[in-house]
Design a protein around this motif. Structure first.
Motif, PDB file in Angstrom:
ATOM      1  N   ALA A   1       0.692  -1.140   0.025  1.00 49.39           N
ATOM      2  CA  ALA A   1       0.117   0.163  -0.019  1.00 49.39           C
ATOM      3  C   ALA A   1       0.819   1.268  -0.093  1.00 49.39           C
ATOM      4  CB  ALA A   1      -1.039   0.097   1.113  1.00 49.39           C
ATOM      5  N   GLY A   2       1.933   0.996  -0.714  1.00 52.17           N
ATOM      6  CA  GLY A   2       2.841   2.317  -0.780  1.00 52.17           C
ATOM      7  C   GLY A   2       3.763   2.566   0.379  1.00 52.17           C
ATOM      8  N   ARG A   3       3.902   1.642   1.123  1.00 55.26           N
ATOM      9  CA  ARG A   3       4.535   1.774   2.402  1.00 55.26           C
ATOM     10  C   ARG A   3       5.542   0.885   2.755  1.00 55.26           C
ATOM     11  NH1 ARG A   3       1.095   5.592   6.112  1.00 55.26           N
ATOM     12  NH2 ARG A   3      -0.452   6.084   4.569  1.00 55.26           N
ATOM     13  N   TRP A   4       6.639   1.174   3.427  1.00 51.12           N
ATOM     14  CA  TRP A   4       7.693   0.428   3.842  1.00 51.12           C
ATOM     15  C   TRP A   4       6.945  -0.671   5.262  1.00 51.12           C
ATOM     16  CZ3 TRP A   4      13.369   1.529   4.510  1.00 51.12           C
ATOM     17  CH2 TRP A   4      13.989   1.619   3.310  1.00 51.12           C
ATOM     18  N   GLN A   5       7.515  -1.860   5.210  1.00 53.54           N
ATOM     19  CA  GLN A   5       7.278  -2.652   6.329  1.00 53.54           C
ATOM     20  C   GLN A   5       7.670  -2.061   7.608  1.00 53.54           C
ATOM     21  OE1 GLN A   5       5.180  -5.998   6.037  1.00 53.54           O
ATOM     22  NE2 GLN A   5       4.843  -4.193   4.667  1.00 53.54           N
ATOM     23  N   ARG A   6       7.139  -2.212   8.829  1.00 51.19           N
ATOM     24  CA  ARG A   6       7.293  -1.566  10.146  1.00 51.19           C
ATOM     25  C   ARG A   6       8.644  -1.963  10.460  1.00 51.19           C
ATOM     26  NH1 ARG A   6       1.739  -2.304  12.091  1.00 51.19           N
ATOM     27  NH2 ARG A   6       0.938  -0.305  11.994  1.00 51.19           N
ATOM     28  N   PRO A   7       9.158  -3.227  10.360  1.00 50.08           N
ATOM     29  CA  PRO A   7      10.480  -3.659  10.744  1.00 50.08           C
ATOM     30  C   PRO A   7      11.686  -2.721  10.341  1.00 50.08           C
ATOM     31  CG  PRO A   7       9.188  -5.654  10.565  1.00 50.08           C
ATOM     32  CD  PRO A   7       8.223  -4.414   9.824  1.00 50.08           C
ATOM     33  N   ALA A   8      11.534  -2.527   8.926  1.00 52.96           N
ATOM     34  CA  ALA A   8      12.627  -1.758   8.366  1.00 52.96           C
ATOM     35  C   ALA A   8      12.348  -0.005   8.887  1.00 52.96           C
ATOM     36  CB  ALA A   8      12.264  -1.797   6.791  1.00 52.96           C
ATOM     37  N   LEU A   9      11.243   0.205   8.960  1.00 52.32           N
ATOM     38  CA  LEU A   9      11.107   1.757   9.279  1.00 52.32           C
ATOM     39  C   LEU A   9      11.390   1.715  10.997  1.00 52.32           C
ATOM     40  CD1 LEU A   9       7.700   2.421   8.067  1.00 52.32           C
ATOM     41  CD2 LEU A   9       9.725   3.521   7.442  1.00 52.32           C
ATOM     42  N   VAL A  35       8.906   5.825  -2.981  1.00 51.56           N
ATOM     43  CA  VAL A  35       7.599   6.434  -2.211  1.00 51.56           C
ATOM     44  C   VAL A  35       7.601   7.709  -1.242  1.00 51.56           C
ATOM     45  CG1 VAL A  35       6.157   4.419  -2.827  1.00 51.56           C
ATOM     46  CG2 VAL A  35       7.269   4.815  -0.506  1.00 51.56           C
ATOM     47  N   ARG A  36       6.935   8.536  -0.980  1.00 56.98           N
ATOM     48  CA  ARG A  36       7.143   9.599  -0.063  1.00 56.98           C
ATOM     49  C   ARG A  36       7.794   9.480   1.030  1.00 56.98           C
ATOM     50  NH1 ARG A  36       1.763  12.437   0.073  1.00 56.98           N
ATOM     51  NH2 ARG A  36       1.529  11.327   2.142  1.00 56.98           N
ATOM     52  N   GLY A  37       7.213   8.520   1.701  1.00 55.62           N
ATOM     53  CA  GLY A  37       7.998   8.282   3.150  1.00 55.62           C
ATOM     54  C   GLY A  37       9.271   7.892   3.026  1.00 55.62           C
ATOM     55  N   VAL A  38       9.591   6.915   1.926  1.00 60.22           N
ATOM     56  CA  VAL A  38      11.015   6.572   1.757  1.00 60.22           C
ATOM     57  C   VAL A  38      11.898   7.627   1.489  1.00 60.22           C
ATOM     58  CG1 VAL A  38      12.380   4.910   0.465  1.00 60.22           C
ATOM     59  CG2 VAL A  38       9.999   4.048   1.352  1.00 60.22           C
ATOM     60  N   ALA A  39      11.268   8.435   0.442  1.00 56.90           N
ATOM     61  CA  ALA A  39      12.081   9.633   0.011  1.00 56.90           C
ATOM     62  C   ALA A  39      12.442  10.371   1.248  1.00 56.90           C
ATOM     63  CB  ALA A  39      11.360  10.786  -1.217  1.00 56.90           C
TER      64      ALA A  39
END
Length: 169
Positions: A59-67, A102-106
């Motif tokens: 859904a356009g987001r990284w997985q929680r463990p990586a974050l 994606v925006r959060g990863v950028a």
């Protein structure tokens, strides 16, 4: 002196894990000592000279463990050579052109001073976990869209940069 590198990853169905292992194997073949480990299990990355951190996109987001790994070790990661990768598009788009993060990863890449980011194609096959994954499979939109040579080329570029940084003597 051998450069020591961590490839930390997060995903649900094994595709991102395989990408991380392809990256680590290629780094090792290129003269950089690398290990692939799940971000959820990896401790502080202080023992490594550099880090690659990646996650499957859902859904356009990284997985929680990586974050969590990125936020918990932000200061240390920002001080080391760092590269980020995402995996997920279930089509050939990632192999055909550079896809921006994606925006959060950028935002994460900017905050951690990442040297680069790449988006690789994903894989979704029968038996995948999650109701969204099962829905996609019911619509016959699954498959393996990873380009192993693209992944290995990216790792070789990282290795070239790391070995150029290697101190002499």
């Amino acid at each position: 002196m051998t450069m020591n590198m961590l490839v930390a990853y997060a995903g649900k169905n094994g595709s991102t894990e395989e990408i991380a292992h392809w990256l680590a194997d290629t780094l090792n073949d290129s003269g950089v000592s690398a290990v692939a480990r799940p971000a959820a299990l990896e401790g502080a990355p202080e023992q490594y000279d550099a880090v690659v951190l990646g996650s499957a996109l859902y859904a356009g987001r990284w997985q929680r463990p990586a974050l969590r790994f990125a936020h918990r070790h932000a200061e240390m990661l920002a001080a080391k050579p760092l590269w980020l990768f995402s995996s997920g598009p279930l089509d050939a788009s990632a192999a055909e052109k550079d896809l921006p993060p994606v925006r959060g990863v950028a935002r994460l890449a900017e905050r951690l001073h990442a040297r680069g980011h790449v988006t690789f194609g994903g894989r979704l096959e029968q038996g995948a976990k999650g109701w969204i994954a099962r829905m996609i499979l019911r619509q016959n939109r699954g498959g393996d869209f990873r380009d192993q040579e693209q992944i290995r080329d990216w790792a070789r570029g990282i290795a070239a940069e790391m070995t150029a940084r290697r101190p002499v003597g």
